[in-house]
Design a protein around this motif. Structure first.
Motif, PDB file in Angstrom:
ATOM      1  N   LEU A  30       0.734  -1.277   0.022  1.00  0.00           N
ATOM      2  CA  LEU A  30       0.115   0.115  -0.066  1.00  0.00           C
ATOM      3  C   LEU A  30       0.768   1.371  -0.081  1.00  0.00           C
ATOM      4  CD1 LEU A  30      -2.553  -0.868   2.617  1.00  0.00           C
ATOM      5  CD2 LEU A  30      -3.063  -0.764   0.209  1.00  0.00           C
ATOM      6  N   GLU A  31       2.201   1.074  -0.215  1.00  0.00           N
ATOM      7  CA  GLU A  31       2.915   2.302   0.064  1.00  0.00           C
ATOM      8  C   GLU A  31       3.688   2.736  -1.271  1.00  0.00           C
ATOM      9  OE1 GLU A  31       6.830   4.096   1.974  1.00  0.00           O
ATOM     10  OE2 GLU A  31       6.984   2.140   1.526  1.00  0.00           O
ATOM     11  N   ASP A  32       4.899   2.541  -1.330  1.00  0.00           N
ATOM     12  CA  ASP A  32       5.545   3.175  -2.648  1.00  0.00           C
ATOM     13  C   ASP A  32       5.166   2.592  -3.837  1.00  0.00           C
ATOM     14  OD1 ASP A  32       7.165   4.973  -1.149  1.00  0.00           O
ATOM     15  OD2 ASP A  32       8.992   3.898  -1.048  1.00  0.00           O
ATOM     16  N   ALA A  33       4.571   1.405  -3.871  1.00  0.00           N
ATOM     17  CA  ALA A  33       4.248   0.910  -5.210  1.00  0.00           C
ATOM     18  C   ALA A  33       3.186   1.401  -5.769  1.00  0.00           C
ATOM     19  CB  ALA A  33       4.298  -0.476  -5.178  1.00  0.00           C
ATOM     20  N   THR A  55       0.386 -16.456   4.757  1.00  0.00           N
ATOM     21  CA  THR A  55       1.466 -16.031   3.955  1.00  0.00           C
ATOM     22  C   THR A  55       1.320 -14.814   3.188  1.00  0.00           C
ATOM     23  OG1 THR A  55       0.280 -17.357   2.178  1.00  0.00           O
ATOM     24  CG2 THR A  55       2.117 -18.457   3.382  1.00  0.00           C
ATOM     25  N   THR A  56       0.456 -14.079   4.163  1.00  0.00           N
ATOM     26  CA  THR A  56       0.126 -12.617   3.310  1.00  0.00           C
ATOM     27  C   THR A  56       0.877 -11.660   4.336  1.00  0.00           C
ATOM     28  OG1 THR A  56      -1.635 -13.301   1.920  1.00  0.00           O
ATOM     29  CG2 THR A  56      -1.290 -11.067   2.485  1.00  0.00           C
ATOM     30  N   ILE A  57       1.688 -10.577   3.720  1.00  0.00           N
ATOM     31  CA  ILE A  57       1.885  -9.651   4.603  1.00  0.00           C
ATOM     32  C   ILE A  57       1.640  -8.196   3.945  1.00  0.00           C
ATOM     33  CG2 ILE A  57       4.022  -8.243   5.392  1.00  0.00           C
ATOM     34  CD1 ILE A  57       5.615 -11.001   5.094  1.00  0.00           C
ATOM     35  N   VAL A  58       1.173  -7.253   4.772  1.00  0.00           N
ATOM     36  CA  VAL A  58       0.582  -6.056   3.909  1.00  0.00           C
ATOM     37  C   VAL A  58       1.694  -4.882   4.625  1.00  0.00           C
ATOM     38  CG1 VAL A  58      -1.382  -4.345   3.897  1.00  0.00           C
ATOM     39  CG2 VAL A  58      -1.864  -6.672   4.282  1.00  0.00           C
ATOM     40  N   ARG A  59       2.354  -4.371   3.257  1.00  0.00           N
ATOM     41  CA  ARG A  59       2.996  -3.119   3.796  1.00  0.00           C
ATOM     42  C   ARG A  59       2.166  -1.858   3.919  1.00  0.00           C
ATOM     43  NH1 ARG A  59       8.651  -0.906   0.828  1.00  0.00           N
ATOM     44  NH2 ARG A  59       7.222  -0.615  -1.153  1.00  0.00           N
ATOM     45  N   VAL A  60       2.139  -1.273   4.941  1.00  0.00           N
ATOM     46  CA  VAL A  60       1.548  -0.111   5.016  1.00  0.00           C
ATOM     47  C   VAL A  60       2.701   1.267   5.101  1.00  0.00           C
ATOM     48  CG1 VAL A  60      -0.185  -1.065   6.381  1.00  0.00           C
ATOM     49  CG2 VAL A  60       1.926  -0.178   7.781  1.00  0.00           C
ATOM     50  N   ASN A  61       1.885   2.402   4.979  1.00  0.00           N
ATOM     51  CA  ASN A  61       2.511   3.674   5.091  1.00  0.00           C
ATOM     52  C   ASN A  61       3.074   3.824   6.456  1.00  0.00           C
ATOM     53  OD1 ASN A  61       2.111   4.982   2.349  1.00  0.00           O
ATOM     54  ND2 ASN A  61       0.089   3.918   2.735  1.00  0.00           N
ATOM     55  N   PRO A  62       4.043   4.707   6.588  1.00  0.00           N
ATOM     56  CA  PRO A  62       4.649   5.026   7.883  1.00  0.00           C
ATOM     57  C   PRO A  62       3.641   5.497   8.980  1.00  0.00           C
ATOM     58  CG  PRO A  62       5.690   6.177   5.948  1.00  0.00           C
ATOM     59  CD  PRO A  62       4.783   5.602   5.336  1.00  0.00           C
ATOM     60  N   VAL A  63       3.854   4.783   9.956  1.00  0.00           N
ATOM     61  CA  VAL A  63       3.142   5.203  11.252  1.00  0.00           C
ATOM     62  C   VAL A  63       3.108   6.692  11.586  1.00  0.00           C
ATOM     63  CG1 VAL A  63       2.794   4.898  14.021  1.00  0.00           C
ATOM     64  CG2 VAL A  63       3.545   3.118  12.321  1.00  0.00           C
ATOM     65  N   GLY A  64       1.807   7.025  11.867  1.00  0.00           N
ATOM     66  CA  GLY A  64       1.707   8.631  12.240  1.00  0.00           C
ATOM     67  C   GLY A  64       1.122   9.286  10.708  1.00  0.00           C
ATOM     68  N   SER A  65       1.229   8.892   9.586  1.00  0.00           N
ATOM     69  CA  SER A  65       0.816   9.483   8.228  1.00  0.00           C
ATOM     70  C   SER A  65      -0.517   9.246   8.361  1.00  0.00           C
ATOM     71  CB  SER A  65       1.520   9.016   7.273  1.00  0.00           C
ATOM     72  OG  SER A  65       1.244   7.629   7.033  1.00  0.00           O
ATOM     73  N   ALA A  66      -1.456  10.020   7.618  1.00  0.00           N
ATOM     74  CA  ALA A  66      -2.942   9.949   7.422  1.00  0.00           C
ATOM     75  C   ALA A  66      -3.046   8.803   6.526  1.00  0.00           C
ATOM     76  CB  ALA A  66      -3.258  11.071   6.560  1.00  0.00           C
ATOM     77  N   ASP A  67      -2.067   8.424   5.720  1.00  0.00           N
ATOM     78  CA  ASP A  67      -2.299   7.064   4.919  1.00  0.00           C
ATOM     79  C   ASP A  67      -2.207   5.870   5.987  1.00  0.00           C
ATOM     80  OD1 ASP A  67      -2.986   7.744   2.039  1.00  0.00           O
ATOM     81  OD2 ASP A  67      -0.921   8.503   1.950  1.00  0.00           O
TER      82      ASP A  67
END
Length: 265
Positions: A30-33, A55-67
């Motif tokens: 969900l981040e840079d890509a 077997t699923t990992i979710v990449r999230v935006n940095p903690v503290g950001s609106a995203d």
């Protein structure tokens, strides 16, 4: 999870199942890509997906950001409970926001790497990963590698720092991506170094990289045979002993057992 982790943009739902099938675990990104204007659609795709949570990992935006807050709201509508947190820097914030998740802390800024040991001690953090190019950007640099593909000194230092922090506190360590998609030979060499150094897995950015990573992490038949015979011999010995011309002690036995574990034995 196995050693080959494959990133997949969360705004490309048609790729989800294929990525999950090709790799040992898929990282839905969900981040840079994902472009800023496509992030809401990516979150909807995440909610609608039905991959194996194990077997699923979710990449999230940095903690503290609106995203990040939007990412978390979407994830709570899914069964996925392993998150990769981009640009992790604040141990207290990680623990406060994600206590009920398993967290892969992605250390890809100077501050994140400097705080690697503190972040590794956060209870919900199960693994550390490092990111080379974002790190260089945070330093004002231009490239993590020399022209021959080898890492610059600061990148080597960051890689070692993250690995040592993970090992010191019993967490897994994930090696950074290899950016040259066509250079599978270079990828396999780097992955073999990662295995020998203690990395539990390596991230991939293309399905074609997965076989090279798996090959690097799979011990050869000779390595498995040597390890098995060494362990068998150790059962008849006490303390330090000689085996095939080499002095064997506790650390070498531990390495042999790790070889057998990688071979599924």
């Amino acid at each position: 999870m196995g050693p080959a982790l494959l990133f997949c943009p969360a705004d490309r739902p048609e790729r989800f199942a294929k990525a999950a099938d090709r790799a040992d675990a898929v990282i839905l990104d969900l981040e840079d890509a994902v472009a800023p204007g496509d992030k809401d659609a990516a979150r909807r795709n995440l909610v609608d997906s039905d991959l194996d949570p194990e077997t699923t990992i979710v990449r999230v935006n940095p903690v503290g950001s609106a995203d990040f807050e939007k990412d978390l709201a979407a994830i709570r509508q899914t069964p996925y409970r392993t998150l990769m947190v981009a640009k992790a820097e604040d141990p207290a914030a990680l623990g406060a926001a994600l206590a009920d998740f398993d967290v892969v802390a992605l250390l890809e800024t100077a501050l994140g790497v400097v705080r690697a040991a503190e972040i590794a001690q956060v209870a919900c953090v199960t693994a550390l990963m490092w990111g080379a190019e974002d790190l260089m950007a945070s330093l004002g640099g231009e490239s993590s590698r020399h022209a021959d593909g080898s890492y610059r000194g600061v990148a080597q230092h960051a890689r070692a720092t993250v690995l040592l922090a993970a090992g010191a506190y019993g967490k897994g360590a994930i090696d950074s991506i290899y950016g040259s998609i066509e250079d599978t030979g270079g990828l396999e060499l780097e992955a073999r170094d990662g295995v020998a150094s203690g990395f539990a897995a390596k991230a991939c950015i293309h399905p074609g990289q997965v076989p090279a990573v798996r090959a690097a992490y799979a011990p050869s038949e000779d390595e498995v045979l040597y390890a098995a015979e060494l362990i068998t011999e150790s059962e008849n010995q006490g303390g330090v002993f000689s085996f095939r011309g080499q002095m064997i002690d506790g650390p070498l036995l531990k390495q042999a057992r790790q070889t057998l574990r990688r071979a599924g034995r």
